[in-house]
Structures are given as structure tokens and as C-alpha cells.
Write a protein that holds these residues in place. Sequence first.
Motif, PDB file in Angstrom:
ATOM      1  N   PHE A  39       0.827  -1.215   0.000  1.00 53.22           N
ATOM      2  CA  PHE A  39       0.000   0.000   0.000  1.00 53.22           C
ATOM      3  C   PHE A  39       0.857   1.259   0.000  1.00 53.22           C
ATOM      4  CE2 PHE A  39      -4.280  -1.114  -0.326  1.00 53.22           C
ATOM      5  CZ  PHE A  39      -4.457  -2.356   0.246  1.00 53.22           C
ATOM      6  N   GLU A  40       2.049   1.176   0.574  1.00 55.89           N
ATOM      7  CA  GLU A  40       2.950   2.332   0.508  1.00 55.89           C
ATOM      8  C   GLU A  40       3.370   2.580  -0.935  1.00 55.89           C
ATOM      9  OE1 GLU A  40       5.945   1.241   3.318  1.00 55.89           O
ATOM     10  OE2 GLU A  40       4.884   2.186   4.991  1.00 55.89           O
ATOM     11  N   GLU A  41       3.571   1.488  -1.677  1.00 57.40           N
ATOM     12  CA  GLU A  41       3.917   1.631  -3.105  1.00 57.40           C
ATOM     13  C   GLU A  41       2.751   2.261  -3.873  1.00 57.40           C
ATOM     14  OE1 GLU A  41       4.968  -2.340  -4.313  1.00 57.40           O
ATOM     15  OE2 GLU A  41       6.796  -2.305  -3.131  1.00 57.40           O
ATOM     16  N   LYS A  42       1.543   1.808  -3.519  1.00 56.41           N
ATOM     17  CA  LYS A  42       0.348   2.353  -4.202  1.00 56.41           C
ATOM     18  C   LYS A  42       0.221   3.846  -3.863  1.00 56.41           C
ATOM     19  CE  LYS A  42      -2.488  -1.866  -4.171  1.00 56.41           C
ATOM     20  NZ  LYS A  42      -2.681  -2.280  -5.549  1.00 56.41           N
ATOM     21  N   LEU A  43       0.520   4.177  -2.598  1.00 53.47           N
ATOM     22  CA  LEU A  43       0.430   5.578  -2.170  1.00 53.47           C
ATOM     23  C   LEU A  43       1.401   6.430  -2.982  1.00 53.47           C
ATOM     24  CD1 LEU A  43      -0.596   7.723  -0.149  1.00 53.47           C
ATOM     25  CD2 LEU A  43       1.216   7.019   1.396  1.00 53.47           C
ATOM     26  N   ALA A  44       2.609   5.920  -3.151  1.00 50.02           N
ATOM     27  CA  ALA A  44       3.637   6.657  -3.884  1.00 50.02           C
ATOM     28  C   ALA A  44       3.219   6.867  -5.346  1.00 50.02           C
ATOM     29  CB  ALA A  44       4.956   5.912  -3.811  1.00 50.02           C
ATOM     30  N   ALA A  45       2.479   5.882  -5.891  1.00 53.02           N
ATOM     31  CA  ALA A  45       2.087   5.955  -7.306  1.00 53.02           C
ATOM     32  C   ALA A  45       0.701   6.569  -7.504  1.00 53.02           C
ATOM     33  CB  ALA A  45       2.106   4.545  -7.899  1.00 53.02           C
ATOM     34  N   ALA A  46       0.076   7.047  -6.417  1.00 49.07           N
ATOM     35  CA  ALA A  46      -1.304   7.568  -6.517  1.00 49.07           C
ATOM     36  C   ALA A  46      -1.359   8.775  -7.430  1.00 49.07           C
ATOM     37  CB  ALA A  46      -1.813   7.934  -5.127  1.00 49.07           C
ATOM     38  N   LYS A  47      -2.410   8.798  -8.242  1.00 50.05           N
ATOM     39  CA  LYS A  47      -2.509   9.886  -9.249  1.00 50.05           C
ATOM     40  C   LYS A  47      -3.423  11.015  -8.769  1.00 50.05           C
ATOM     41  CE  LYS A  47      -1.211   7.306 -13.348  1.00 50.05           C
ATOM     42  NZ  LYS A  47      -1.003   5.933 -12.876  1.00 50.05           N
ATOM     43  N   THR A  48      -4.464  10.660  -7.981  1.00 50.50           N
ATOM     44  CA  THR A  48      -5.416  11.696  -7.568  1.00 50.50           C
ATOM     45  C   THR A  48      -5.346  11.894  -6.057  1.00 50.50           C
ATOM     46  OG1 THR A  48      -7.191  10.135  -7.143  1.00 50.50           O
ATOM     47  CG2 THR A  48      -6.980  10.952  -9.423  1.00 50.50           C
ATOM     48  N   GLU A  49      -5.891  13.019  -5.602  1.00 50.82           N
ATOM     49  CA  GLU A  49      -5.916  13.344  -4.173  1.00 50.82           C
ATOM     50  C   GLU A  49      -6.747  12.314  -3.416  1.00 50.82           C
ATOM     51  OE1 GLU A  49      -3.943  15.652  -2.926  1.00 50.82           O
ATOM     52  OE2 GLU A  49      -4.639  14.903  -0.992  1.00 50.82           O
ATOM     53  N   ALA A  50      -7.862  11.900  -4.038  1.00 57.89           N
ATOM     54  CA  ALA A  50      -8.758  10.923  -3.394  1.00 57.89           C
ATOM     55  C   ALA A  50      -8.037   9.599  -3.169  1.00 57.89           C
ATOM     56  CB  ALA A  50     -10.001  10.695  -4.267  1.00 57.89           C
ATOM     57  N   GLU A  51      -7.297   9.157  -4.168  1.00 48.57           N
ATOM     58  CA  GLU A  51      -6.531   7.892  -4.045  1.00 48.57           C
ATOM     59  C   GLU A  51      -5.488   8.035  -2.938  1.00 48.57           C
ATOM     60  OE1 GLU A  51      -4.624   6.398  -7.566  1.00 48.57           O
ATOM     61  OE2 GLU A  51      -6.530   5.904  -8.514  1.00 48.57           O
ATOM     62  N   ARG A  52      -4.781   9.166  -2.949  1.00 46.53           N
ATOM     63  CA  ARG A  52      -3.723   9.379  -1.953  1.00 46.53           C
ATOM     64  C   ARG A  52      -4.306   9.307  -0.549  1.00 46.53           C
ATOM     65  NH1 ARG A  52      -0.644  12.362  -5.496  1.00 46.53           N
ATOM     66  NH2 ARG A  52      -2.100  14.091  -5.498  1.00 46.53           N
TER      67      ARG A  52
END
Lengths: 176, 323
Positions: B171-184
Motif C-alpha cells: 500500500f505504501e507503493e500504491k500511495l507513492a504511485a497515486a494519481k489523484t488526491e482521493a486515491e492518496r
Amino acid sequence: MNNQEINQLARAAKEGDSGAFGQLFDELSDSVYRFLTFRLRDDEQAKDLLSQIWLEAWQSLRRYNPDRSFRTWLFAIARYNLIDHYRRYRPTVSLDAVINRSGSTDIEAEVELADEMARVVDNIDQLPELYQTVLKLKFVEELEYPEIAEITGKTENHLRVIVKRGLDKLRANYEA
Amino acid sequence: MTNYTDKQIEQLIRQAGRRVQLSVSDKSQLKNKLMGVINTLPERTNTYQTNNLFNQRRFAMPLIPLVIALVIALGGGTAALADSAKPGDALYPIDQWIERIQERITQAPEAKAGLFAKFSEERLAELKALQELDPSEWPEAMKAKFEEHKQDAVARVAKSIERVNTVQTKFEEKLAAAKTEAEREAFQKIVEHLDEVMAKREERMNAIEASDINQIPIRAKLREWRGESAKEMLELHREVLKQLDEDDNEDTTDTEDAKLPLPEGLLGTDQDVADATAQAADLKAKMALVAQAAQDWYEQVSPWYPPKPTTPEPEPNWPPHLM
């Protein structure tokens, strides 16, 4: 000597070649001695136990599986004997007596280094037996996690957690 | 105050370790001595196996029924000695075996009920004695068993920490790759939640590692010794009540015995009847105490007893596409 060469000698020793066993002693006795001394803190007791462990290894070679690492098999015997011995005799002598000085002429640096090492050994001593064993096997004998897992009977995951927590505890003691 | 990194600590351990070694002369002496002994041995004997405690127990275990049979046949001192053994004593398992065999060979209901009453009183007395026992006297075998269970528990928690760590990394990897504010925001919440889970599990691991046998409640300790006996005690209780109820409800008018004329004085005087009734009431009260103790014990330690309802952990509020 690499693990493969050690295992080949072990196979020969298993067949009764005492010369091959002698070569194994030459190669591995320092490692086992270090392992014992950290816990026992007594040179004479460590040497006695070392002899006992090697004799037991010779007499148990019939049970040794040549597909296993002889080194880990030997350390498992050493650990068993050490636990048994430690239950009966408590170490009392300082480790300073058994640390060989390097012969450096920089006395101040030498004293500081010896002091640092004595501190780390004292702090390791405060840890539970399993933590001590794992840290010694990992960083002094530089065994890999699968080998340590075989010696201690713990999973590699558990060992990684132990190493991390052991180092955290040592660091906390240092920084206190 | 110096701050040390993991690498520095590792290096210190390495250096401290490497300095310790056998001197050349010591090594040579030890090797000569070892090879001298090896070369005089006629044949390699497997002392490791014969010294193995497990193998000694395996050899001894089949002999135990023979010992029991012999003790009962001789009917003497060992049985008497075992009878006074308490949990943790060497003869306690013998005591238990003797009781089981006595149960089997006792047929008459009154005698059986008496036997159960005796066993129940003994269990109650043992429980009381154990509660007063000095913790430093716990047998070595039990301490070793406790340590074994402790290490297993630590291993299980360590495994779960590792799993949480793996999920958190993803999930930290997903956070780093998040594209939108909502995803982050969503991934951040998950990572924080996993941080809390990890912290709780580490706390749990610390608590287990720091636990001491003397802190464990008495009933959990008794369970180590008695194993199945929590169930046995309840069975015992049920059996005694059943016997007493059967005695109360038994209709003797239809049995052969009932048709025989009763010997004179068998029922005794009115005082005898009153005494017997009072004894039965006293026995029932004691059984109730034993049953309550067993029930408490059972509730505390038995895995078969329905667990008390606990407040479930709240489910994380993850978006469906992240589940």
C-alpha cells in the motif's frame, strides 16, 4: 573452504575417514569456539565443551544426513550442549580475558575499541538466549537465514523479526 | 549520547566476535587430544541418541501400565505413596492412573459414588494446595513447557507482523504511485490503519516475551499438568450427581433384591436415617463446590468451552476497489 567442500569432508568422515574429520576440526573449531565463548565467558570451560562437542559429532556421524549442511548440523549439536551446560554452570569470568588483542600500537584506539566491544557483548548478554544465538550466528559466523533456521528450528520470518528487534534493543541500550 | 545505526551495531558485533579465537597451540593441542580419543574408539557409538531425553521417555512409557498393574497387584506402599502426590510430583501421573483403574474395577453404585466423592474432594484439596504453592517450586518440566509455548506464541505473532508488513509495503507503493488526491487520501488511511495494527501486534509480542510463568493464573498452570482433566472433573461431577439422583429415584420394588426380606435392623433407627440424610446433603453441597470450581476452571482455560463474546475490531473503511 566453502560449504560444498566441508560437506564432502563430512561424507568422508561419515564413512570412517578420521583424517577428513581432522580437517573439519581445522576449518570449523574457531567458529564453534567463538559461539561457546560468548556465552560461557570462560576459556577453559569453552575448550572443554568444544572437545565434548566434537567427540559427540564424531560419534553421531552415523545419524548425519549428507544432504544437509554439516556446519549447521554441528552448530545444532553445539547449541544443544551449550544450553545443557549453561543450565548447570553460570559464567562468571569477564570476556576481556579471552579477547585476543590485535597487537596494534595505537593503545588509545585499541582500548576504545575493546571497550566498545565489551559493551556490545554485555548488552547482547541481556538479551534472551534465542536472540543471542541468532545475532551471533548471523553477524559473527555470517550464516544465512536458512542455515540459522535449521539450527534453531525457527522460521526465517521469525528470525528476521528477531534480528531486527535484537538490533533495536541493542541500539536502545547504547543510546540510553 | 551517540546515535548508532543498525549497520554500526552489526559491525560491532562482528568485530567483537572475530577477535575471539583459539590460539594456534590450543587448537593443535585440542585436535591431538580429540584424534587420540577417536583413534582408540573400537566402533562409532551413537551416544547422542542414547543421551536423548525423548528416546529415554519413549523407552520408559510402555512400562508404565505394567508398573500400575504391579502396584495394584501388590496393593501396597507405592499406591499409598502415590495417593498423596499432588500435581507436579513425580508420582502424580501414577496416582491418576490408579484412580482410573479403581473406577473401572469398582462396580457397586454406592461404592462408585463414594469413590467419585473421594476423587472430587482430592481435586479440590489439590486446587487449594496449588494456590498456596510457592511459584519457585514449579517443576522444571512445566517451566520448560511454558517456555516452549511462549516461543511458539512469539513465532505466531512474528509471522503475523511479517504479513502486515508485506501488505503495508504494497500500500505504501500504491500511495507513492497515486494519481489523484482521493486515491492518496484512501491509501494514506490504509497505511495508517496498518501502522496501528502493527503496533498492537508488536505490543502483544513484547508482552508475551516479557511474560513469566509466575504471572500466569493458577488455572492455566493447572491445565498444563492436568490436560484433559478439566473435562474429567466435569464428567466426574456429572457421574456423581447421576449416581446420587439414581439412588434417590431408584425404584426398588421391581428388582430381585427388593423381593427378598430385609434383614432386621438394616435401615437402622430414626437417628441413623437422619444422619445418613444429613451426610447426603453435605455430600451434595461439596459436589456443588467442586462443580463450581471445575466450571470456573473450565471457562478460563478450556478451548472447547464457548468463548465469551468480545467486541469485534471495526472493519477498515476501504473503498471496494482496494479490497
